[in-house]
Design a protein around this motif. Structure first.
Motif, PDB file in Angstrom:
ATOM      1  N   TYR A 267     100.805  17.938   1.055  1.00  0.00           N
ATOM      2  CA  TYR A 267     100.867  16.542   1.483  1.00  0.00           C
ATOM      3  C   TYR A 267      99.921  16.293   2.653  1.00  0.00           C
ATOM      4  O   TYR A 267      99.231  15.277   2.696  1.00  0.00           O
ATOM      5  N   ALA A 270      96.489  16.030   1.315  1.00  0.00           N
ATOM      6  CA  ALA A 270      96.246  14.742   0.666  1.00  0.00           C
ATOM      7  C   ALA A 270      96.076  13.634   1.704  1.00  0.00           C
ATOM      8  O   ALA A 270      95.184  12.791   1.580  1.00  0.00           O
ATOM      9  N   LEU A 271      96.920  13.644   2.735  1.00  0.00           N
ATOM     10  CA  LEU A 271      96.818  12.641   3.794  1.00  0.00           C
ATOM     11  C   LEU A 271      95.439  12.688   4.433  1.00  0.00           C
ATOM     12  O   LEU A 271      94.793  11.663   4.632  1.00  0.00           O
ATOM     13  N   ALA A 274      92.722  11.384   2.294  1.00  0.00           N
ATOM     14  CA  ALA A 274      92.788   9.939   2.050  1.00  0.00           C
ATOM     15  C   ALA A 274      92.189   9.140   3.198  1.00  0.00           C
ATOM     16  O   ALA A 274      91.891   7.964   3.040  1.00  0.00           O
ATOM     17  N   ARG A 288      88.238  13.748  -3.180  1.00  0.00           N
ATOM     18  CA  ARG A 288      89.531  13.250  -2.711  1.00  0.00           C
ATOM     19  C   ARG A 288      90.673  13.887  -3.458  1.00  0.00           C
ATOM     20  O   ARG A 288      90.599  14.116  -4.656  1.00  0.00           O
ATOM     21  N   ILE A 290      93.812  12.654  -4.789  1.00  0.00           N
ATOM     22  CA  ILE A 290      94.553  11.408  -5.014  1.00  0.00           C
ATOM     23  C   ILE A 290      95.948  11.782  -5.489  1.00  0.00           C
ATOM     24  O   ILE A 290      96.104  12.500  -6.479  1.00  0.00           O
ATOM     25  N   LEU A 291      96.955  11.312  -4.766  1.00  0.00           N
ATOM     26  CA  LEU A 291      98.328  11.602  -5.173  1.00  0.00           C
ATOM     27  C   LEU A 291      98.767  10.591  -6.221  1.00  0.00           C
ATOM     28  O   LEU A 291      98.532   9.405  -6.061  1.00  0.00           O
ATOM     29  N   PRO A 292      99.403  11.038  -7.300  1.00  0.00           N
ATOM     30  CA  PRO A 292      99.897  10.079  -8.279  1.00  0.00           C
ATOM     31  C   PRO A 292     101.138   9.359  -7.744  1.00  0.00           C
ATOM     32  O   PRO A 292     101.892   9.927  -6.961  1.00  0.00           O
ATOM     33  N   GLY A 293     101.303   8.138  -8.166  1.00  0.00           N
ATOM     34  CA  GLY A 293     102.544   7.412  -7.893  1.00  0.00           C
ATOM     35  C   GLY A 293     102.750   7.044  -6.444  1.00  0.00           C
ATOM     36  O   GLY A 293     101.853   7.132  -5.620  1.00  0.00           O
ATOM     37  N   ASP A 294     103.973   6.577  -6.154  1.00  0.00           N
ATOM     38  CA  ASP A 294     104.343   6.120  -4.824  1.00  0.00           C
ATOM     39  C   ASP A 294     105.305   7.095  -4.183  1.00  0.00           C
ATOM     40  O   ASP A 294     105.824   7.977  -4.842  1.00  0.00           O
ATOM     41  N   VAL A 295     105.572   6.854  -2.899  1.00  0.00           N
ATOM     42  CA  VAL A 295     106.593   7.631  -2.220  1.00  0.00           C
ATOM     43  C   VAL A 295     107.935   7.276  -2.853  1.00  0.00           C
ATOM     44  O   VAL A 295     108.290   6.106  -2.921  1.00  0.00           O
ATOM     45  N   ARG A 310     104.863  14.492  -6.807  1.00  0.00           N
ATOM     46  CA  ARG A 310     103.503  14.002  -6.572  1.00  0.00           C
ATOM     47  C   ARG A 310     102.528  15.145  -6.273  1.00  0.00           C
ATOM     48  O   ARG A 310     101.340  14.912  -6.097  1.00  0.00           O
ATOM     49  N   LEU A 357      94.958   9.250 -10.775  1.00  0.00           N
ATOM     50  CA  LEU A 357      94.971   7.797 -10.696  1.00  0.00           C
ATOM     51  C   LEU A 357      95.684   7.188 -11.896  1.00  0.00           C
ATOM     52  O   LEU A 357      96.329   6.162 -11.808  1.00  0.00           O
ATOM     53  N   GLY A 360     100.130   7.859 -12.460  1.00  0.00           N
ATOM     54  CA  GLY A 360     101.096   7.389 -11.484  1.00  0.00           C
ATOM     55  C   GLY A 360     102.420   7.008 -12.102  1.00  0.00           C
ATOM     56  O   GLY A 360     102.509   6.686 -13.276  1.00  0.00           O
TER      57      GLY A 360
END
Lengths: 365, 331
Positions: A267, A270-271, A274, A288, A290-295, A310, A357, A360
């Motif tokens: 994480y 990824a942060l 980003a 990059r 890119i993390l899929p989806g949302d928190v 994720r 991407l 997600g």
């Protein structure tokens, strides 16, 4: 509201010389359904077993995305919200087990600066009064004149002029208001200040002014900060150490200087990737993550490692066994089963940015 | 419809607002050009006029308080300031689309997102109900919303912030516009979601060949996304350059100040941030002379006399400043 399962501290002074010691802090909020008859429907696990220490004169950055529990952590440390369980030891006192008025006294040495410089100052009070009030609450100075002198001193300390004491908050810009909030927090000579997103409402040119002010004050007064923010660039710049939070858990704690050179948790990687870099040459070459989806929602957080849905490196073990925050040496700690393997493989995710991407999830939780 | 001409040519555009306190000079004569498929970044802090100038392009400056006081906005050779309301409605949404900072307040909360996309394609492309539904599902899929045939029935509040912004983007690209104006599209989003949305915009720009104007307060964001950058301050473009040129050789003291005021993720932590003293000027009674002069470390007497021109000096990198900050000498 909630039944607090507060563990009884064995003795006071369990801080082992730390200015602030947070141990197994938990804060759950009840979720209720129904308007007239409220039924208990679950818990928001906002902060789940978080432990960290802060030394005198040190800044610990607490970084994470919205809903990760960073603000709740700050509030629970300040006792603005009673923690569900866990201990906060400050200057040798276990403040979580103190009575209310004792807590208030102990809290004189802990102060807070909030994000919104418009909402956190009373519009009906002059700036002088705003700064004087905490001194009166804590009965710091005998005479009114002493307090007034102190107000003037503090105003100059934060870069405002003495004559501005009689003005009202609406006469000031956002940056100046944040100076006033800082002045108010300094009025009672704290050794520790929780700064909750103190610059995120400000324009970039003003942000730098406040960051520099906070750093100056730390050098002059030796005050320690818990600096809570979502902006990794700002947190890294101002903090000595950085703690990264995801869905109520600390996933990595490290020295700010090694944060960029050697992130260990997926994480954190990824942060960092980003964050846009102000250099088109670097940006063109960057791969990059890119993390899929949302928190996901903290109401029903994912099992075991909360990051696994994720995480580009997730494996079966991550879904069944929770990784604990463990030291890797040099004060660096990470909560990941596979940080060694990931580091050895060069940190290139097995899933490409374009795939992530498209992969997600619509909604978490 | 000049094929070889610029897609959008903004010339000496000025916008002002009448308020009780006086006239706010929000935009003070800006000019730029955009070819098909180009991407321009407009960077500046709150109140610099970056949003208002783009609202003017969309014909969305709130009347009667606000008005375009001079200049022209040529889109495909047609001055948008001359077209009437009906014609503008044909252009807006179809040829020029816009997405905003806060997707929640841009979406209608009482209609499912699918229906809002359908509305636009039925209006502009003349599709029937069924075709429009199919198109909406396809668009949601294009912007990476999983299970689009389900999501199409969702109301905005059922989607997360990142998904809402994707739905807005789906709506914006529904008619394959030639120009997309993205006004702080990621400011309300978390960093990892910001990365997703920017990646998506870059991909769509490549695939659809549309020109994009990215409006942001964050210089770093334009570094990876735009070909050219305009830096705005107090309603003026103070510097206008190709992106590599701007970051390699920033020429305006304000641009320089902005760059040095932001901590970087790789930078030396022991170095203090250099801050820009004071705050941006009041746009009601702008003083004579360069609006940045009161905050500028390179200020000269001449700076207070008049606003310098946005002068090119043959470099292809026009700057509105009479001092060269790299040497501290007059240009």
């Amino acid at each position: 509201m909630s039944a607090s399962v507060r563990s009884v501290p064995e003795t006071d002074a369990q801080s082992n010389g730390h200015l602030l010691s947070v141990k197994h802090l938990v804060k759950h909020f009840p979720v209720t359904r129904g308007a007239l008859i409220r039924r208990h429907a679950g818990w928001v696990r906002a902060v789940d077993d978080v432990s960290f220490n802060i030394e005198a004169g040190e800044t610990l950055g607490l970084v994470g995305e919205s809903g990760c529990g960073k603000t709740t952590t700050g509030n629970a440390v300040m006792q603005l919200e009673a923690p569900t369980s866990g201990e906060v030891v400050f200057e040798g006192k276990t403040i979580t087990s103190l009575k209310r008025d004792e807590q208030r006294r102990a809290r004189r040495r802990m102060q807070m600066i909030f994000q919104d410089p418009y909402g956190s100052l009373n519009p009906r009070m002059s700036v002088g009064k705003i700064i004087e009030e905490p001194m009166m609450v804590h009965k710091l100075y005998e005479s009114r004149q002493d307090r007034r002198d102190r107000v003037q001193e503090i105003l100059e300390l934060v870069g405002l002029s003495r004559t501005q004491a009689s003005r009202y908050p609406h006469e000031f810009s956002g940056g100046q208001r944040q100076r006033i909030a800082t002045a108010r927090s300094l009025a009672v000579e704290p050794s520790f200040i929780v700064c909750d997103e103190p610059v995120s409402a400000l324009d970039v040119s003003i942000q730098a002014q406040i960051i520099n002010l906070l750093q100056d004050l730390q050098q002059r007064l030796g005050v320690a900060y818990l600096f809570i923010a979502h902006d990794l660039k700002v947190v890294r710049h101002i903090s000595h150490r950085v703690a990264v939070m995801y869905l109520g858990k600390l996933v990595e704690v490290t020295n700010s200087d090694t944060l960029y050179e050697r992130p260990l948790h997926p994480y954190t990687r990824a942060l960092l990737s980003a964050v846009p870099v102000a250099d088109p040459v670097v940006e063109a070459k960057r791969e990059r993550i890119i993390l899929p989806g949302d928190v996901p929602s903290p109401v029903n957080p994912p099992s075991a490692c909360r990051f696994h849905p994720r995480c580009p490196w997730a494996q079966e073990r991550c879904k069944t066994e929770e990784p604990l925050l463990a030291e890797t040496g040099d004060g660096h700690a990470v909560a990941c089963h596979f940080w060694r393997e990931i580091e050895d493989s060069g940190g290139v995710p097995p899933v490409s940015a374009a795939e992530a991407l498209r992969g997600g999830e619509a909604r978490g939780g | 419809m000049t094929e070889n001409g610029a897609l959008l040519r903004v010339d000496d555009l000025a916008v002002e607002f009448d308020t009780d306190e006086g006239v706010v000079h929000a935009v003070n004569g800006i000019s730029y050009e955009l070819n098909s498929g180009d991407s321009l970044g407009i960077v500046g802090e709150s109140g610099c006029g970056k949003s208002v100038s783009s609202l003017a392009v969309m014909g969305l400056v709130a009347r009667p308080a606000g008005k375009v006081s001079r200049g022209s906005i040529e889109f495909r050779g047609q001055n948008l300031l001359d077209v009437d309301g009906d014609e503008m409605r044909q252009i807006r949404g179809k040829q020029i689309a816009m997405i905003f900072q806060d997707p929640m307040s841009s979406l209608n909360p009482v209609f499912p997102v699918g229906r809002q996309i359908e509305e636009s394609v039925r209006l502009h492309l003349g599709l029937d109900r069924q075709q429009a539904r199919a198109k909406a599902v396809e668009l949601l899929d294009t912007v990476g919303i999983p299970a689009p045939d389900e999501r199409v029935k969702d109301y905005p509040h059922q989607l997360s912030g990142g998904m809402q912004q994707r739905a807005m983007i789906a709506m914006a690209i529904s008619c394959q516009p030639d120009l997309l104006i993205a006004d702080e599209p990621t400011t309300a989003l978390d960093v990892t979601i910001q990365a997703q949305v920017i990646e998506l915009l870059a991909e769509l720009r490549r695939e659809l060949g549309m020109a994009v104007i990215l409006i942001t307060h964050e210089l770093a964001l334009v570094a990876g996304f735009c070909d050219r950058v305009a830096v705005m301050y107090a309603g003026y473009i103070v510097e206008y350059a190709p992106v590599h040129e701007l970051f390699a050789r920033p020429q305006h003291p304000y641009t320089l100040g902005l760059m040095q005021a932001v901590p970087t993720i790789t930078g030396d932590r022991s170095e203090k941030l250099s801050n820009i003293p004071g705050s941006p000027p009041d746009l009601i009674g702008l003083p004579q002379g360069c609006p940045y002069a009161p905050r500028c470390p390179y200020v000269r007497d001449a700076c207070h006399a008049m606003v310098p021109d946005l002068a090119d000096r043959g470099t292809g990198h026009p700057v509105r400043c009479i001092v060269d900050p790299t040497t501290g000498e007059l240009r």
